[in-house]
Design a protein around this motif. Structure first.
Motif, PDB file in Angstrom:
ATOM      1  N   THR A  78       0.811  -1.214   0.000  1.00 51.02           N
ATOM      2  CA  THR A  78       0.000   0.000   0.000  1.00 51.02           C
ATOM      3  C   THR A  78       0.848   1.270   0.000  1.00 51.02           C
ATOM      4  OG1 THR A  78      -0.137  -0.134   2.412  1.00 51.02           O
ATOM      5  CG2 THR A  78      -1.924  -1.145   1.147  1.00 51.02           C
ATOM      6  N   GLU A  79       2.047   1.205   0.554  1.00 56.66           N
ATOM      7  CA  GLU A  79       2.896   2.377   0.598  1.00 56.66           C
ATOM      8  C   GLU A  79       3.599   2.585  -0.744  1.00 56.66           C
ATOM      9  OE1 GLU A  79       5.611   2.001   3.798  1.00 56.66           O
ATOM     10  OE2 GLU A  79       4.060   1.998   5.357  1.00 56.66           O
ATOM     11  N   LEU A  80       3.882   3.845  -1.036  1.00 50.95           N
ATOM     12  CA  LEU A  80       4.603   4.180  -2.256  1.00 50.95           C
ATOM     13  C   LEU A  80       6.042   3.694  -2.142  1.00 50.95           C
ATOM     14  CD1 LEU A  80       4.148   5.818  -4.944  1.00 50.95           C
ATOM     15  CD2 LEU A  80       5.298   7.705  -3.790  1.00 50.95           C
ATOM     16  N   VAL A  81       6.478   2.907  -3.113  1.00 49.19           N
ATOM     17  CA  VAL A  81       7.837   2.376  -3.131  1.00 49.19           C
ATOM     18  C   VAL A  81       8.670   3.247  -4.064  1.00 49.19           C
ATOM     19  CG1 VAL A  81       9.290   0.396  -3.692  1.00 49.19           C
ATOM     20  CG2 VAL A  81       7.016   0.038  -2.692  1.00 49.19           C
ATOM     21  N   GLU A  82       9.756   3.788  -3.562  1.00 54.18           N
ATOM     22  CA  GLU A  82      10.596   4.666  -4.376  1.00 54.18           C
ATOM     23  C   GLU A  82      12.039   4.170  -4.389  1.00 54.18           C
ATOM     24  OE1 GLU A  82       9.616   8.971  -4.665  1.00 54.18           O
ATOM     25  OE2 GLU A  82       8.807   8.661  -2.653  1.00 54.18           O
ATOM     26  N   HIS A  83      12.615   4.142  -5.578  1.00 55.70           N
ATOM     27  CA  HIS A  83      14.023   3.820  -5.751  1.00 55.70           C
ATOM     28  C   HIS A  83      14.677   4.963  -6.528  1.00 55.70           C
ATOM     29  CE1 HIS A  83      13.623  -0.316  -4.326  1.00 55.70           C
ATOM     30  NE2 HIS A  83      12.519  -0.406  -5.052  1.00 55.70           N
ATOM     31  N   GLY A  84      15.819   5.415  -6.052  1.00 54.17           N
ATOM     32  CA  GLY A  84      16.475   6.541  -6.707  1.00 54.17           C
ATOM     33  C   GLY A  84      17.678   6.168  -7.547  1.00 54.17           C
ATOM     34  N   LYS A  85      18.045   4.874  -7.541  1.00 51.77           N
ATOM     35  CA  LYS A  85      19.256   4.460  -8.245  1.00 51.77           C
ATOM     36  C   LYS A  85      18.944   3.348  -9.251  1.00 51.77           C
ATOM     37  CE  LYS A  85      22.351   5.624  -4.387  1.00 51.77           C
ATOM     38  NZ  LYS A  85      23.109   6.702  -5.072  1.00 51.77           N
ATOM     39  N   LEU A  86      19.913   3.073 -10.121  1.00 51.29           N
ATOM     40  CA  LEU A  86      19.841   1.988 -11.093  1.00 51.29           C
ATOM     41  C   LEU A  86      20.879   0.928 -10.749  1.00 51.29           C
ATOM     42  CD1 LEU A  86      19.588   4.042 -14.419  1.00 51.29           C
ATOM     43  CD2 LEU A  86      17.726   2.795 -13.301  1.00 51.29           C
ATOM     44  N   PHE A  87      20.553  -0.316 -11.041  1.00 49.52           N
ATOM     45  CA  PHE A  87      21.486  -1.425 -10.807  1.00 49.52           C
ATOM     46  C   PHE A  87      22.319  -1.611 -12.074  1.00 49.52           C
ATOM     47  CE2 PHE A  87      22.441  -6.066 -10.475  1.00 49.52           C
ATOM     48  CZ  PHE A  87      23.075  -6.052  -9.245  1.00 49.52           C
ATOM     49  N   ILE A  88      23.541  -1.091 -12.051  1.00 43.47           N
ATOM     50  CA  ILE A  88      24.420  -1.139 -13.219  1.00 43.47           C
ATOM     51  C   ILE A  88      25.733  -1.825 -12.839  1.00 43.47           C
ATOM     52  CG2 ILE A  88      25.725   0.228 -14.896  1.00 43.47           C
ATOM     53  CD1 ILE A  88      23.519   2.292 -14.850  1.00 43.47           C
ATOM     54  N   GLY A  89      26.027  -2.898 -13.546  1.00 45.13           N
ATOM     55  CA  GLY A  89      27.273  -3.615 -13.308  1.00 45.13           C
ATOM     56  C   GLY A  89      27.390  -4.219 -11.926  1.00 45.13           C
ATOM     57  N   GLY A  90      26.243  -4.492 -11.295  1.00 44.30           N
ATOM     58  CA  GLY A  90      26.262  -5.114  -9.972  1.00 44.30           C
ATOM     59  C   GLY A  90      26.234  -4.144  -8.818  1.00 44.30           C
ATOM     60  N   ARG A  91      26.112  -2.854  -9.099  1.00 47.13           N
ATOM     61  CA  ARG A  91      26.102  -1.842  -8.041  1.00 47.13           C
ATOM     62  C   ARG A  91      24.921  -0.888  -8.236  1.00 47.13           C
ATOM     63  NH1 ARG A  91      31.453  -1.435  -5.845  1.00 47.13           N
ATOM     64  NH2 ARG A  91      32.928  -2.748  -7.002  1.00 47.13           N
ATOM     65  N   MET A  92      24.375  -0.412  -7.129  1.00 42.15           N
ATOM     66  CA  MET A  92      23.358   0.625  -7.193  1.00 42.15           C
ATOM     67  C   MET A  92      24.042   1.955  -7.486  1.00 42.15           C
ATOM     68  SD  MET A  92      20.334  -0.422  -7.046  1.00 42.15           S
ATOM     69  CE  MET A  92      19.410  -1.893  -6.643  1.00 42.15           C
TER      70      MET A  92
END
Length: 486
Positions: free
Chosen positions: A2-16
């Motif tokens: 129900t809560e808004l899920v926010e991600h600010g990064k991308l998973f590139i080459g195994g790292r956020m």
């Protein structure tokens, strides 16, 4: 969820990693129409970074050079973590695309787990090298990883299709860039977390949420060796065209308009109970759905009544409710598409036997009732075009030969089934229909066998040793005459 899920990064080459662009994807609940998440929209510059990381990891890194046992160990940890978090994955997917949660547990999360598990079994026993007697002397035939893989997956079964591509690619020693749909990016962050904790080396995997424009840039990237795509026929044609510029290897798993053939000797109740769940599966948003049901003309009305009862029994509503049998379509455009086809079917002269509109009791959400058309002729658009919604056609036939002709009269050839009291008779029908997967008195997609399409339903295969082999190149090594070495 129900809560808004926010991600600010991308998973590139195994790292956020911080994205290089500023665009954001807002994930909308198909049940409420309100946001449930936000993630960065990958840019072309992010694709360049991801491909460069994959290229370096393949050309110089440890993963392709690791022993099979080392790769098996890492991928086993991925599989085990997916099993441990399958309920979280299922709930996240349901919140994004509307798949009923109880269905999502089995057909989204656990089915993905089965794909990882099956590929582990295949990889252990795969013949990576074999000796042959050549015409000019002994040969050593090797299978080696194809390289950097661009894996593009749709929104309807995001973890299942990701597993179908990543499991064989990683086990074969490839590196990969997974491009996920903007409708369903949230579960991919769970997968990224799992893969990072499992110990994949740097560069081996990147996961990018993006739209079609960025997908096309990835598919056409000169650093990509192979493209594996699941989606529509139109998009598949474009993928093949763009990938051809670099002569990248291509696997395409595309659309379907599959026929369930119910023979005259079939038990009605058994056939109806067997077909119905796969006719409206995943809210009708499945390429393998049995959307053309072929029945003996003399029993058409009897079957129409029985299938209408199955449609009426489906509880429509909140996909996160455990009692829900049919959820909303993924987006308003999909709802509009299904309603347009329902109108077209009526204009073509087909009769609505069940459903036919929006559910009256739901004030919001992108819902369409499970709809059954009776008296459908195979020349009608509703019988020939993939609707990708809960719209099913009942087609009458006069004899078995006509049933086979109707089943085979399609530009698609992905799936199908036959229902009969005589298994041998059913196998004979299965042999006659040109389609990649066919079931007799059941319906399944077995992860240890080859899955893919004839005709416009695709190129290449996923699953089984055949699908695993799509991620390997063949090398022939000529040995000196008389060589008897190991």
């Amino acid at each position: 969820m129900t809560e808004l899920v926010e991600h600010g990064k991308l998973f590139i080459g195994g790292r956020m990693t911080d994205p290089l662009g500023t665009d954001v994807i807002e994930v909308i609940s198909p049940h409420t129409g309100r946001p449930v998440g936000r993630v960065p929209h990958a840019s072309r510059a992010d694709v360049d970074r991801a491909v460069a990381a994959a290229r370096t990891a393949f050309d110089e890194g440890p993963w392709p050079r690791a022993s099979l046992e080392e790769r098996l160990a890492v991928v086993t940890r991925v599989k085990d973590a997916i099993g441990a978090r399958h309920e979280e994955l299922a709930r996240t997917i349901s919140a994004q695309n509307g798949t009923p949660y109880t269905t999502s547990v089995m057909m989204q999360a656990l089915a993905a787990l089965m794909v990882w598990d099956a590929n582990l079994a295949i990889a252990r026993d795969f013949p990576y090298e074999e000796r042959r007697a050549g015409a000019l002397g002994p040969l050593l035939v090797r299978r080696e990883p194809v390289g950097v893989v661009a894996a593009v997956v749709p929104w309807n079964v995001p973890q299942f299709t990701a597993a179908a591509k990543l499991a064989p690619a990683l086990l074969a020693g490839c590196t990969a860039v997974l491009k996920v749909s903007p409708e369903t990016p949230l579960d991919s962050y769970v997968l990224a977390d799992i893969c990072r904790e499992a110990g994949l080396p740097d560069g081996v995997l990147s996961i990018l949420p993006a739209d079609r424009e960025v997908s096309e840039y990835l598919v056409g990237h000169p650093g990509v060796d192979k493209v594996s795509f699941t989606g529509s026929v139109a998009a598949g044609r474009r993928v093949m065209e763009v990938a051809a510029r670099n002569l990248s290897r291509v696997t395409l798993e595309l659309g379907g308009k599959s026929a369930a053939v119910i023979l005259p000797d079939a038990d009605l109740e058994t056939a109806v109970k067997g077909v119905a769940p796969w006719a409206w599966m995943l809210n009708g948003q499945a390429c393998v759905a049995q959307t053309r049901i072929l029945v003996p003309r003399a029993r058409h009305d009897e079957y129409a009544e029985a299938f209408a009862a199955e449609a009426a029994a489906l509880k429509i509503g909140d996909p996160l409710d455990a009692e829900t049998g049919l959820g909303p379509l993924v987006a308003e455009r999909q709802q509009r598409r299904s309603l347009d086809y329902i109108r077209i079917g009526q204009e073509e002269g087909a009769k609505i036997v069940a459903g036919g509109g929006r559910p009256a009791h739901l004030e919001h959400g992108w819902y369409v009732e499970p709809t059954l058309f009776g008296g459908v002729d195979n020349s009608m658009r509703i019988a020939r075009e993939e609707i990708f919604g809960p719209v099913v056609c009942l087609l009458p036939y006069d004899d078995e030969d006509e049933a086979v002709r109707i089943a085979d009269d399609s530009e698609y050839g992905l799936s199908g089934s036959v229902w009969t009291a005589d298994t041998e008779r059913g196998i004979d029908v299965a042999r006659r229909v040109r389609t990649g997967t066919f079931s007799v008195n059941t319906f399944s997609v077995d992860m240890l066998g080859p899955f893919g399409g004839y005709k416009n339903s695709g190129i290449g295969r996923e699953f089984g040793p055949e699908g695993y082999g799509e991620y390997l190149e063949h090398k022939m090594i000529h040995l000196p005459a008389g060589y008897e070495g190991a």
